[in-house]
Write an enzyme that holds these catalytic residues in place. Structure first.
Site, PDB file in Angstrom:
ATOM      1  N   ASP A 143       0.865  -1.187   0.000  1.00  0.00           N
ATOM      2  CA  ASP A 143       0.000   0.000   0.000  1.00  0.00           C
ATOM      3  C   ASP A 143       0.897   1.231   0.000  1.00  0.00           C
ATOM      4  O   ASP A 143       1.150   1.856   1.017  1.00  0.00           O
ATOM      5  CB  ASP A 143      -0.913  -0.018   1.223  1.00  0.00           C
ATOM      6  N   ALA A 144       1.417   1.540  -1.209  1.00  0.00           N
ATOM      7  CA  ALA A 144       2.426   2.585  -1.361  1.00  0.00           C
ATOM      8  C   ALA A 144       1.878   3.860  -1.990  1.00  0.00           C
ATOM      9  O   ALA A 144       2.471   4.926  -1.870  1.00  0.00           O
ATOM     10  CB  ALA A 144       3.581   2.050  -2.211  1.00  0.00           C
ATOM     11  N   LYS A 145       0.735   3.731  -2.691  1.00  0.00           N
ATOM     12  CA  LYS A 145       0.083   4.882  -3.341  1.00  0.00           C
ATOM     13  C   LYS A 145       1.072   5.710  -4.150  1.00  0.00           C
ATOM     14  O   LYS A 145       1.096   6.936  -4.073  1.00  0.00           O
ATOM     15  CB  LYS A 145      -0.652   5.746  -2.308  1.00  0.00           C
ATOM     16  N   ARG A 146       1.869   5.040  -4.947  1.00  0.00           N
ATOM     17  CA  ARG A 146       2.814   5.735  -5.810  1.00  0.00           C
ATOM     18  C   ARG A 146       2.079   6.322  -7.004  1.00  0.00           C
ATOM     19  O   ARG A 146       0.954   5.954  -7.299  1.00  0.00           O
ATOM     20  CB  ARG A 146       3.911   4.772  -6.276  1.00  0.00           C
TER      21      ARG A 146
END
Length: 273
Positions: free
Chosen positions: A94-97
């Site tokens: 869950d990095a939301k890059r």
């Protein structure tokens, strides 16, 4: 991991539960702070206790980045432990890059090759060339933020553009991306009433649904409007499971909460037959 393998695990375990590993040193049981790596010690205990009730784990990368190199080491050990001991579990970074071209490719290599996650969450608002580099990786999944569970989602995601809500435009346009079969989408549980229309646009895609439990989302509503013939859902619970107790018995309490949700999911799955 191939989508078929994830579906098989859902059927086998009667569960589509994803456990969020949002591991916060201020919230974990105090006795763990004496450990050499408190974050990994906590994660390992949670994973061992809950793995039979869930099909996925989702470390929120910010909780690891916040501790610099030590945090990255904890993350690395966590994903390595999962892949070695519970390879059937679907793993989500869950990095939301969200960046373009070579930068996206490097992010993808970091999470898909170096850390060996199965999937990563991506912000889609820089468009096609910020998403497609992630989709190049075979048997890896890119999870686009479509309609999130936070209050600020209404700032942009539901705004109308030429009579179409922006999040619907994201869903529609992304279907034409190269290797779009590797796409999944984030839809918040607190937006369950939107799921029916979302399913009209992406009937077959998997949805990652955060917000059940501590954020107030309702599992039954999510299933009613969001489930498809192959289930097509990963419902995440983080705080409600991992912080069920701050005592030395924390792992057993987490397992109890995970099993509680799994039993509710089993009831919903039985409605499919």
């Amino acid at each position: 991991m191939k989508t078929e393998e994830l579906i098989a695990q859902i059927k086998k375990k009667n569960s589509f539960l994803c456990v969020g590993l949002d591991t916060d040193l201020e919230k974990i049981p105090q006795h763990l702070l004496e450990e050499e790596d408190p974050i990994f010690s906590f994660n390992k205990a949670i994973i061992d206790a809950t793995q039979e009730y869930c099909v996925a784990y989702k470390p929120n990368i910010a909780f690891y980045e916040a501790h610099g190199l030590k945090g990255w080491k904890s993350l690395e050990k966590t994903i390595a432990y999962l892949n070695a001991n519970y390879p059937e579990q679907f793993t989500i970074a869950d990095a939301k890059r969200g960046d373009i071209g070579n930068t996206s490719t490097r992010y993808a290599k970091a999470f898909f090759e170096e850390l060996a996650f199965d999937s990563i969450t991506i912000a889609p608002y820089m468009g096609r060339d910020s998403v497609e580099p992630f989709l190049e990786f075979a048997d890896k999944h890119t999870i686009l933020l479509a309609l999130t569970s936070n209050k600020g989602a209404f700032d942009f995601q539901t705004k109308m553009i030429d009579s179409t809500a922006l999040y619907k435009e994201v869903l529609t346009v992304s279907k034409n991306y190269k290797n779009a079969e590797n796409l999944m989408y984030v839809v918040g549980a607190t937006k369950a009433e939107y799921l029916k229309e979302i399913r009209e646009i992406i009937p077959n895609s998997f949805l990652l649904v955060p917000g059940v439990g501590a954020q107030g989302g309702n599992l039954q509503d999510v299933c009613k409007y969001g489930m498809n013939s192959t289930v097509g859902l990963l419902v995440n619970s983080s705080r409600g499971i991992i912080y069920a107790s701050a005592t030395e018995d924390f792992a057993n309490e987490a397992a109890f909460k995970a099993k509680e949700i799994q039993m509710q999911m089993k009831e919903e799955l039985e409605k499919l037959h």
